[in-house]
Every structure is written in structure tokens, then in C-alpha cells.
Design a protein around this motif. Structure first.
Motif, PDB file in Angstrom:
ATOM      1  N   GLU A  44      64.624  49.317 128.029  1.00  0.00           N
ATOM      2  CA  GLU A  44      65.690  50.308 128.111  1.00  0.00           C
ATOM      3  C   GLU A  44      67.055  49.693 128.429  1.00  0.00           C
ATOM      4  OE1 GLU A  44      61.797  52.246 129.565  1.00  0.00           O
ATOM      5  OE2 GLU A  44      62.809  50.299 129.668  1.00  0.00           O
TER       6      GLU A  44
ATOM      7  N   TRP B  95      69.403  49.155 124.573  1.00  0.00           N
ATOM      8  CA  TRP B  95      69.678  50.224 123.617  1.00  0.00           C
ATOM      9  C   TRP B  95      70.649  49.784 122.530  1.00  0.00           C
ATOM     10  CZ3 TRP B  95      65.798  52.906 124.220  1.00  0.00           C
ATOM     11  CH2 TRP B  95      65.420  53.568 125.380  1.00  0.00           C
TER      12      TRP B  95
ATOM     13  N   THR C  84      57.464  54.201 127.785  1.00  0.00           N
ATOM     14  CA  THR C  84      57.857  53.339 126.665  1.00  0.00           C
ATOM     15  C   THR C  84      57.110  53.667 125.374  1.00  0.00           C
ATOM     16  OG1 THR C  84      56.213  51.652 127.265  1.00  0.00           O
ATOM     17  CG2 THR C  84      58.430  51.414 128.215  1.00  0.00           C
TER      18      THR C  84
ATOM     19  N   HIS D 133      56.763  52.690 119.524  1.00  0.00           N
ATOM     20  CA  HIS D 133      56.658  53.164 118.137  1.00  0.00           C
ATOM     21  C   HIS D 133      57.800  52.583 117.304  1.00  0.00           C
ATOM     22  CE1 HIS D 133      53.428  55.971 117.238  1.00  0.00           C
ATOM     23  NE2 HIS D 133      53.571  56.555 118.410  1.00  0.00           N
ATOM     24  N   VAL D 134      59.013  52.652 117.846  1.00  0.00           N
ATOM     25  CA  VAL D 134      60.188  52.158 117.121  1.00  0.00           C
ATOM     26  C   VAL D 134      60.107  50.647 116.942  1.00  0.00           C
ATOM     27  CG1 VAL D 134      62.697  51.876 117.215  1.00  0.00           C
ATOM     28  CG2 VAL D 134      61.659  54.060 117.867  1.00  0.00           C
TER      29      VAL D 134
ATOM     30  N   PRO E 218      65.077  62.198 126.166  1.00  0.00           N
ATOM     31  CA  PRO E 218      64.711  61.144 127.127  1.00  0.00           C
ATOM     32  C   PRO E 218      64.356  61.697 128.501  1.00  0.00           C
ATOM     33  CG  PRO E 218      66.730  60.579 125.939  1.00  0.00           C
ATOM     34  CD  PRO E 218      66.422  62.009 125.611  1.00  0.00           C
TER      35      PRO E 218
ATOM     36  N   GLN F 173      67.769  54.327 116.865  1.00  0.00           N
ATOM     37  CA  GLN F 173      66.478  54.566 116.226  1.00  0.00           C
ATOM     38  C   GLN F 173      65.533  55.312 117.161  1.00  0.00           C
ATOM     39  OE1 GLN F 173      65.776  54.036 113.032  1.00  0.00           O
ATOM     40  NE2 GLN F 173      67.898  53.344 112.762  1.00  0.00           N
ATOM     41  N   TYR F 174      65.586  54.991 118.433  1.00  0.00           N
ATOM     42  CA  TYR F 174      64.785  55.713 119.432  1.00  0.00           C
ATOM     43  C   TYR F 174      65.237  57.166 119.527  1.00  0.00           C
ATOM     44  CZ  TYR F 174      63.064  56.963 124.142  1.00  0.00           C
ATOM     45  OH  TYR F 174      62.475  57.572 125.225  1.00  0.00           O
TER      46      TYR F 174
ATOM     47  N   LEU G 206      63.117  60.617 118.769  1.00  0.00           N
ATOM     48  CA  LEU G 206      62.998  61.716 119.719  1.00  0.00           C
ATOM     49  C   LEU G 206      63.466  63.030 119.098  1.00  0.00           C
ATOM     50  CD1 LEU G 206      64.177  60.190 123.128  1.00  0.00           C
ATOM     51  CD2 LEU G 206      61.851  60.450 122.250  1.00  0.00           C
TER      52      LEU G 206
ATOM     53  N   LEU H 234      68.455  49.696 118.625  1.00  0.00           N
ATOM     54  CA  LEU H 234      67.237  50.280 119.189  1.00  0.00           C
ATOM     55  C   LEU H 234      67.513  51.688 119.691  1.00  0.00           C
ATOM     56  CD1 LEU H 234      64.323  50.215 120.341  1.00  0.00           C
ATOM     57  CD2 LEU H 234      65.292  49.143 122.395  1.00  0.00           C
TER      58      LEU H 234
ATOM     59  N   GLU I 272      57.227  55.972 122.945  1.00  0.00           N
ATOM     60  CA  GLU I 272      58.012  56.167 121.720  1.00  0.00           C
ATOM     61  C   GLU I 272      58.903  54.958 121.423  1.00  0.00           C
ATOM     62  OE1 GLU I 272      57.541  58.801 123.900  1.00  0.00           O
ATOM     63  OE2 GLU I 272      56.104  59.669 122.479  1.00  0.00           O
ATOM     64  N   ILE I 273      59.340  54.248 122.460  1.00  0.00           N
ATOM     65  CA  ILE I 273      60.111  53.024 122.231  1.00  0.00           C
ATOM     66  C   ILE I 273      59.256  52.011 121.480  1.00  0.00           C
ATOM     67  CG2 ILE I 273      61.371  51.125 123.316  1.00  0.00           C
ATOM     68  CD1 ILE I 273      61.872  52.956 125.712  1.00  0.00           C
TER      69      ILE I 273
END
Length: 227
Positions: free
Chosen positions: A209, A212, A132, A137-138, A109, A97-98, A102, A94, A134-135
Motif C-alpha cells: 500500500e 500506489w 491485500t 489480484h491486480v 478501500p 488499477q486497484y 474495487l 498500481l 484484491e491488491i
């Protein structure tokens, strides 16, 4: 805003106008109708929407989730992480990819400004949604292109009862109708977001979070995000 038509339609318009005024959303709808394709208008109204009674109802409903309620009670804040740290993680994780997303967006971040603790319940819920974004989105696999963003807003509507998502989806639909574009891509994008939102765990209630290093596909399974 006033609508003119037959007496019956006028009465319905008065009821709608009163409802919008009571909800503090009359200006928001006026901005959308003025130029539904303008993201500036959408974001200009976000403050009104976030301070509306609908947003207060959103907070009340979301805090019925025990996980999110626990995060709020503890005033939990995710640990800081840098972009280089994320990009050093395994490619299937994760975090990697996050971080890649970004980097693609030209973001870091650190862009998330942490609110001072303690903060109110509504401020905490809004912060979790923003930090969260964009997280999610992933995790969902919805892209950052216009249709991917609409899928995510539909997901947010189902998951979070987000009033802002309603206005974004409405403005997108009006813009498509005004331009004479095909409706099918928009409808398919929205349906995809609705379906996944109904099936998945409430994402903002999880300490995303803290994961990760987790394998992205395994985490999607745990969160009921896999088709």
C-alpha cells in the motif's frame, strides 16, 4: 463423518477422521462434501479453518519471513486512501488499477476494518491476507472470475500455506467432477497459480500500500511476478 468400505479402507478412514478431528476440520470437510458448489458453505467453514492448528502452523511459517516479521513487530497499518484518490492516479499505476477493480466490484478501500493494535500474530497475518486480497489480484493479473479466483487461491496456497485455499480448491474440484465438466480449465488455472506463487516474493511481507503511485509493470518485476 464416517466412511464404510473394506477393513483396510475402514482403517484408513478412521485415521483420516481422527486427523480431521485433531485439526478441527471435520465439519469443514462435511460442508464441502454436502454441497461443494456452495460458496456459503465455503465461507461458513472459514472461521473453523482460521482457528485450526493448520492456521497456527501457517502463522508460524509465515513469520519466518523477515519482512513480514518486521511488519508485525511494528504493528504496521497501511495509510488510509479513498477510492477517488486511487482513481486520480496515473492509469498505469498500481493505485489506479486497484481502484478500478474495487469500482468494478462495488467495493471501497474503507471496507477493510482495521484491527486494534496491538493484535496477535495470527490476527495480524490473517488481516494482511484479507486486506491485500484484491491488491494481489491486480499484481498477479488473475481475474475475479471463478477460474481467476482459483488461480489466486493456488497462489495463496504456495505463498501463504493457506488452509482455506486448500478447501476452496478441493470444493471446486469436487464440484467440477460432480457436474461432469472438463477438468482442464481448472487444472490450468491451478497450475498457473502454483507456478507464479513459487517464483514471486512473499507479497504480504511487502508494504504494498506504500506503492500506489508505482508503475504496475515495474512493480511486478520487482516482486518477481512477471512471466
Amino acid at each position: 463423518m464416517r466412511f464404510r468400505s473394506s477393513p483396510k479402507a475402514s482403517r484408513a478412514a478412521e485415521v483420516l477422521n481422527k486427523l480431521l478431528r485433531d485439526l478441527g476440520l471435520e465439519t469443514a470437510l462435511a460442508l464441502i462434501l454436502r454441497d461443494p458448489s456452495s460458496f456459503a458453505n465455503v465461507f461458513a467453514m472459514s472461521g473453523d479453518v482460521e482457528s485450526s492448528p493448520l492456521a497456527a502452523r501457517m502463522t508460524t511459517e509465515l513469520l519466518k519471513d523477515q519482512r513480514l516479521q518486521s511488519l508485525y513487530a511494528a504493528q504496521w497499518v497501511p495509510a488510509s486512501v479513498s477510492l477517488p484518490e486511487l482513481l486520480a492516479m496515473p492509469p498505469a499505476s498500481l493505485g489506479y488499477q486497484y481502484g478500478s477493480l474495487l469500482r468494478q466490484l462495488g467495493m471501497t478501500p474503507e471496507r477493510v476494518q482495521k484491527l486494534q493494535s496491538p493484535c496477535s500474530d495470527s490476527a495480524y497475518v490473517l488481516r494482511r491476507q484479507k486486506e491485500t486480497h484484491e491488491i494481489v489480484h491486480v499484481l498477479t493479473g488473475f481475474g475475479v472470475d471463478p477460474l481467476g479466483e482459483l488461480s489466486l487461491q493456488a497462489f495463496n496456497l504456495v505463498q501463504n500455506r493457506s488452509p482455506l485455499a486448500v478447501w476452496i480448491l478441493l470444493s471446486a474440484a469436487i464440484a467440477v467432477l460432480q457436474r461432469g465438466d472438463a477438468l482442464e480449465p481448472l487444472i490450468r488455472a491451478v497450475i498457473a497459480g502454483f507456478q507464479l506463487g513459487l517464483e514471486a516474493d512473499l507479497l504480504i511481507g511487502h508494504r504494498l500500500e506504500d506503492h500506489w503511485h508505482a508503475d504496475l509493470e515495474a512493480l511486478r518485476l520487482r516482486l518477481r511476478l512477471s512471466a
